[in-house]
Design a protein around this motif. Structure first.
Motif, PDB file in Angstrom:
ATOM      1  N   ASN A 416       0.878  -1.414   0.405  1.00 63.42           N
ATOM      2  CA  ASN A 416      -0.141   0.393   0.303  1.00 63.42           C
ATOM      3  C   ASN A 416       1.197   1.378   0.549  1.00 63.42           C
ATOM      4  N   ILE A 417       2.070   0.872   1.038  1.00 69.32           N
ATOM      5  CA  ILE A 417       2.917   2.792   1.001  1.00 69.32           C
ATOM      6  C   ILE A 417       3.253   2.725  -0.105  1.00 69.32           C
ATOM      7  N   LYS A 418       3.462   0.864  -0.942  1.00 69.11           N
ATOM      8  CA  LYS A 418       4.433   1.656  -2.223  1.00 69.11           C
ATOM      9  C   LYS A 418       3.675   2.422  -3.580  1.00 69.11           C
ATOM     10  N   GLU A 419       2.553   1.834  -3.224  1.00 66.27           N
ATOM     11  CA  GLU A 419       1.661   2.099  -4.482  1.00 66.27           C
ATOM     12  C   GLU A 419       1.134   4.218  -4.505  1.00 66.27           C
ATOM     13  N   GLU A 420       1.055   4.049  -2.726  1.00 64.89           N
ATOM     14  CA  GLU A 420       0.868   4.945  -2.583  1.00 64.89           C
ATOM     15  C   GLU A 420       2.398   6.268  -3.168  1.00 64.89           C
ATOM     16  N   ASN A 421       3.008   6.223  -3.223  1.00 65.52           N
ATOM     17  CA  ASN A 421       4.983   6.311  -3.190  1.00 65.52           C
ATOM     18  C   ASN A 421       4.884   6.968  -4.778  1.00 65.52           C
ATOM     19  N   GLN A 422       4.725   5.412  -5.126  1.00 62.76           N
ATOM     20  CA  GLN A 422       4.109   5.889  -6.908  1.00 62.76           C
ATOM     21  C   GLN A 422       3.710   7.144  -7.137  1.00 62.76           C
ATOM     22  N   THR A 423       2.248   7.910  -6.678  1.00 61.03           N
ATOM     23  CA  THR A 423       1.526   8.365  -7.243  1.00 61.03           C
ATOM     24  C   THR A 423       2.480   9.699  -6.513  1.00 61.03           C
ATOM     25  N   PHE A 424       3.218   9.457  -5.838  1.00 62.57           N
ATOM     26  CA  PHE A 424       4.236  11.006  -5.138  1.00 62.57           C
ATOM     27  C   PHE A 424       5.001  11.328  -6.246  1.00 62.57           C
ATOM     28  N   ILE A 425       5.969  10.024  -6.787  1.00 65.47           N
ATOM     29  CA  ILE A 425       7.000   9.669  -7.316  1.00 65.47           C
ATOM     30  C   ILE A 425       6.821  10.549  -8.335  1.00 65.47           C
ATOM     31  N   LYS A 426       5.554  10.430  -8.874  1.00 66.51           N
ATOM     32  CA  LYS A 426       5.163  10.367 -10.489  1.00 66.51           C
ATOM     33  C   LYS A 426       5.496  12.104 -11.277  1.00 66.51           C
ATOM     34  N   ILE A 427       6.816  11.882 -11.724  1.00 68.34           N
ATOM     35  CA  ILE A 427       7.441  13.222 -12.566  1.00 68.34           C
ATOM     36  C   ILE A 427       6.487  12.988 -13.915  1.00 68.34           C
ATOM     37  N   ASP A 428       6.516  14.197 -14.360  1.00 70.66           N
ATOM     38  CA  ASP A 428       5.796  14.586 -16.006  1.00 70.66           C
ATOM     39  C   ASP A 428       6.956  14.881 -16.481  1.00 70.66           C
ATOM     40  N   LYS A 429       7.948  14.381 -16.658  1.00 67.77           N
ATOM     41  CA  LYS A 429       9.080  14.313 -17.839  1.00 67.77           C
ATOM     42  C   LYS A 429       8.728  14.110 -19.099  1.00 67.77           C
ATOM     43  N   LYS A 430       8.839  15.381 -20.100  1.00 71.71           N
ATOM     44  CA  LYS A 430       9.006  14.794 -21.529  1.00 71.71           C
ATOM     45  C   LYS A 430       9.706  15.703 -21.401  1.00 71.71           C
ATOM     46  N   LEU A 431      11.486  14.095 -22.095  1.00 67.12           N
ATOM     47  CA  LEU A 431      12.499  14.643 -22.938  1.00 67.12           C
ATOM     48  C   LEU A 431      12.556  14.817 -23.870  1.00 67.12           C
ATOM     49  N   SER A 432      12.830  15.709 -24.439  1.00 62.08           N
ATOM     50  CA  SER A 432      13.155  15.674 -26.389  1.00 62.08           C
ATOM     51  C   SER A 432      14.414  15.721 -26.871  1.00 62.08           C
ATOM     52  N   LEU A 433      14.996  15.182 -27.043  1.00 61.01           N
ATOM     53  CA  LEU A 433      16.385  15.344 -27.640  1.00 61.01           C
ATOM     54  C   LEU A 433      17.107  16.230 -28.549  1.00 61.01           C
ATOM     55  N   ILE A 434      17.680  17.384 -28.300  1.00 58.22           N
ATOM     56  CA  ILE A 434      17.594  18.227 -29.072  1.00 58.22           C
ATOM     57  C   ILE A 434      19.100  18.096 -30.633  1.00 58.22           C
ATOM     58  N   GLY A 435      19.865  17.177 -30.066  1.00 55.11           N
ATOM     59  CA  GLY A 435      20.696  16.547 -30.977  1.00 55.11           C
ATOM     60  C   GLY A 435      22.297  16.549 -30.513  1.00 55.11           C
ATOM     61  N   GLN A 436      23.459  16.634 -30.990  1.00 54.54           N
ATOM     62  CA  GLN A 436      24.711  16.326 -30.259  1.00 54.54           C
ATOM     63  C   GLN A 436      25.228  17.779 -30.866  1.00 54.54           C
ATOM     64  N   ALA A 437      26.106  17.494 -30.113  1.00 58.28           N
ATOM     65  CA  ALA A 437      27.359  18.842 -30.153  1.00 58.28           C
ATOM     66  C   ALA A 437      28.612  18.939 -29.787  1.00 58.28           C
ATOM     67  N   LEU A 438      29.604  19.522 -30.447  1.00 59.42           N
ATOM     68  CA  LEU A 438      30.812  19.046 -30.657  1.00 59.42           C
ATOM     69  C   LEU A 438      30.992  17.313 -30.583  1.00 59.42           C
ATOM     70  N   ASN A 439      30.206  16.722 -30.987  1.00 62.14           N
ATOM     71  CA  ASN A 439      30.909  15.408 -31.015  1.00 62.14           C
ATOM     72  C   ASN A 439      30.971  14.834 -29.139  1.00 62.14           C
ATOM     73  N   THR A 440      31.040  15.832 -28.341  1.00 64.35           N
ATOM     74  CA  THR A 440      30.718  14.844 -27.048  1.00 64.35           C
ATOM     75  C   THR A 440      29.584  15.488 -26.368  1.00 64.35           C
ATOM     76  N   PHE A 441      29.011  15.680 -26.222  1.00 62.02           N
ATOM     77  CA  PHE A 441      27.736  16.031 -25.922  1.00 62.02           C
ATOM     78  C   PHE A 441      26.588  16.270 -26.632  1.00 62.02           C
ATOM     79  N   LEU A 442      24.770  15.682 -25.567  1.00 56.20           N
ATOM     80  CA  LEU A 442      23.678  15.363 -26.464  1.00 56.20           C
ATOM     81  C   LEU A 442      23.231  16.658 -25.576  1.00 56.20           C
ATOM     82  N   ILE A 443      22.241  17.158 -25.687  1.00 58.60           N
ATOM     83  CA  ILE A 443      21.875  18.253 -25.395  1.00 58.60           C
ATOM     84  C   ILE A 443      19.626  17.444 -26.196  1.00 58.60           C
TER      85      ILE A 443
END
Ligand code: ADP
Ligand code: MG
Length: 618
Positions: A416-443
């Motif tokens: 039960n506690i776990k279920e409660e936690n899951q609603t608590f931790i849900k983060i609404d993140k929508k990551l999108s890849l912009i691209g790669q820079a300097l052949n080293t960094f992803l943005i």
């Protein structure tokens, strides 16, 4: 205000007393502790000449009655304990009744004090082995103690004093700790007429800022958790916020500053995979345990303590800090946004209470209460027996095993506690890849934030997580090399390899002797086929002295996995789409990613920062 007792020999022989006043900072420490014990809410400390010329401490605490003034200066005189039984649950900072007497014996001391019940203050002095008369003086409620010419009659100790500047530095460190440890008290610390530190009794954050500056706040997580009846809270440096020495490590146990091996090794081990060589974590932690679960009467300076159960202290601290750092979902239960903190402990861990009566028979064991934790049924005796024979690294592994067991059993019990936690931790993140820079960094873009990812570090972390998991599950697939690699070693390296062959084998390396001090590597872990074996063995042998000492295979495997993954990455390597999506998934759940060697993986830049660059906002 309680009466000052002269302790009987029966009591003071049980106290681990010793020389308490070695340097001016120890006098300051004792005097400030007395002020805190007296319930002061405002304490001013003024020193001249590194505290050697004078120390003056004023407080607004309960004061000392005129009739008790002389007694306060006598050895073994304390209002804080009476009998041997009191030693078992000390809640004051002082209890030995010897600080004032020790200071008085090596200085010229004057105590002025006015309890609220007295119309006037009274004062007494002691120097050259003689008390002054007690006289009335005008004073606000509280106590003022002035210590002049420290060690004037103790030439040997005076000779060991360092420069005034160094002694002042020690006092500044002591005062910083008081400010951090007692954020509810206003402190003012003046050295040679200049205010060096001032706090306002406005709570933890304000005290922290007073000592470390406002910018450090952003470099730390504020954590709060209650686990096994142990409350852990405070600031821990984010992964990148490391220091080149141990001077920024502060631990308070029940309000008392301590230096304790169990605590510090739990923290260091939690940080271990994030730290580069010669770097140390930064932290200001408060740990609260039941007073009868700890013995503070073990060190003359009261700086070390002895826990009834090291195991549980270690495990609790290790688990809380590593969860916060590893940035898993559980971190959200531990890391607290100070601004929205309503002082509630968010962790849903079961609380285990220490039962004093039971502990008489089984002093090493914490006893579970009736809130369901009983069923966890961890066999401490087994762990303790093993622990006796083994070294620190083994304790680390045992703790890990213990924690895993605890987690596992809890998972089944607290759906039960776990279920409660899951609603608590849900983060609404929508990551999108912009691209790669300097052949080293992803943005990546994430709502109003941008993430710059060091793909090399990220790649290494992904490999490490995957490899460690495979090793743990004993599911590593070994892949034969087209051309075996021949490794030449010296005697020391060869001994090490022979001894650890089974470990390397478990990890997918097939290594055979190939002549004296020479080995043939014919297979490597399948998904590390890119591994640069020369680099890998160089890395391994570079740390051979450390690795040799590790007697717990799991821990050794972790270290070897780190090195293997590092050797499997080439700078500028492109990440596959799969790996990028694993990374995005990790970012969605993780607050703090680091490569296994401690470099940051992701840097976040907020929209606000970017707007500021362009002066869209100021
Ligand atoms: P301890 O702190 O171990 O009791 P000390 O020698 O430091 O021993 O102090 C002796 C006693 O003097 C204390 O127990 C306390 O009753 C009294 N005392 C010392 N400093 C203060 C103070 N600033 N305010 C009130 N009482 C004090
Ligand atoms: Mg004291």
């Amino acid at each position: 205000m309680s009466k000052i007792n002269l302790l009987s020999s029966e009591v003071y022989n049980r106290i681990s007393a010793g020389e308490v006043i070695e340097i001016p900072a120890s006098a300051v420490k004792e005097l400030v502790e007395n002020a805190i014990d007296a319930g002061a809410t405002a304490i001013t400390v003024e020193i001249v000449g590194g505290g050697i010329s004078s120390i003056n401490i004023k407080d607004n605490g309960c004061g000392i009655e005129k009739s008790e003034l002389k007694k306060a200066l006598l050895p073994h005189a304390t209002s804080k304990i009476k009998s041997v039984d009191d030693l078992d649950c000390i809640s004051t900072l002082g209890f030995r009744g010897e600080a004032l007497a020790s200071i008085a014996s090596v200085s010229k001391i004057t105590i002025k004090s006015k309890p609220i019940s007295q119309e006037f203050g009274a004062q007494i002095s002691y120097s050259n082995n003689a008390f002054s008369e007690i006289s009335d003086t005008s004073l606000n409620n509280g106590t003022e103690i002035k210590v002049d010419n420290l060690f004037y009659n103790a030439p040997v100790r005076a000779k060991f004093l360092r420069s005034e500047k160094s002694e002042e530095g020690e006092i500044t460190a002591v005062m910083s700790r008081f400010i951090l440890g007692h954020p509810e008290i206003s402190f003012k610390y003046i050295a040679n007429g200049k205010v060096v530190l001032q706090s306002f009794g406005e709570g933890e954050e304000s005290a922290f800022v007073c000592v470390y500056g406002a910018s450090s706040i952003d470099d730390c997580f504020y954590i709060k958790s209650e686990k096994n009846g142990i409350i852990i809270s405070g600031y821990i440096g984010k992964h990148y916020f490391t220091k080149s020495n141990r001077g920024h490590q502060t631990v308070f146990l029940n309000g008392r500053y301590i230096v304790n091996n169990t605590v510090s090794s739990a923290i260091s081990n939690a940080y271990s995979s994030y730290l580069m060589k010669r770097q140390y974590p930064f932290y200001v932690l408060n740990i609260t345990v039941p007073t009868d679960a700890v013995d503070v009467n073990v060190h003359p300076n009261k700086i070390d303590v002895r826990f009834n159960n090291n195991q549980i202290i270690y495990s609790s601290i290790y688990s809380v800090i590593s969860k916060a750092l590893d940035g898993t979902n559980e971190a959200l239960n531990i890391i607290v946004d100070k601004k929205t903190d309503n002082n509630q402990v968010k962790s849903t861990e079961n609380i285990i209470h220490y039962d004093r009566h039971n502990s008489i028979n089984t002093p090493k064991n914490f006893v579970f209460n009736d809130s369901g934790a009983k069923s966890l049924d961890v066999d401490y005796n087994k762990i303790d027996k093993k622990e006796e024979k083994k070294d620190v690294e083994d304790i680390f592994a045992l703790n890990k095993a213990y924690l895993e067991k605890l987690e596992e059993e809890k998972k089944n019990k607290t759906v039960n506690i776990k279920e409660e936690n899951q609603t608590f931790i849900k983060i609404d993140k929508k990551l999108s890849l912009i691209g790669q820079a300097l052949n080293t960094f992803l943005i990546f873009e994430d709502g109003e934030d941008l993430y710059f990812i060091d793909q090399h570090a990220a790649h290494e972390r992904i490999l490490f997580d995957k490899f460690s998991q495979e090793v743990k599950n004993a599911s590593v697939v070994s892949q034969p090399l087209l051309v075996p690699y021949i490794l030449f070693t010296d005697n020391n390296e060869s001994d090490f390899l022979e001894e650890k062959l089974n470990v390397l084998n478990d990890m997918g390396f097939i290594i055979d002797e190939f002549g004296t001090n020479t080995y043939k590597i014919s297979s490597v872990p399948a998904f590390l086929t890119e591994i640069n074996l020369k680099k890998f063995f160089n890395e391994l042998f570079f740390d051979i002295d450390i690795l040799k000492k590790i007697t717990v295979n799991d821990l050794l495997k972790d270290k070897i996995a780190q090195k293997a993954c590092k050797s499997a990455i080439k700078s500028g390597d492109k990440m596959s789409e799969d790996e990028i999506s694993i990374l995005m998934e990790k970012l969605n759940n993780n607050l703090g990613l680091k490569c296994p060697h401690g470099r940051p993986i992701a840097i976040k830049i907020t929209r606000t920062e970017i707007d500021k660059w362009f002066k869209r906002i100021v």
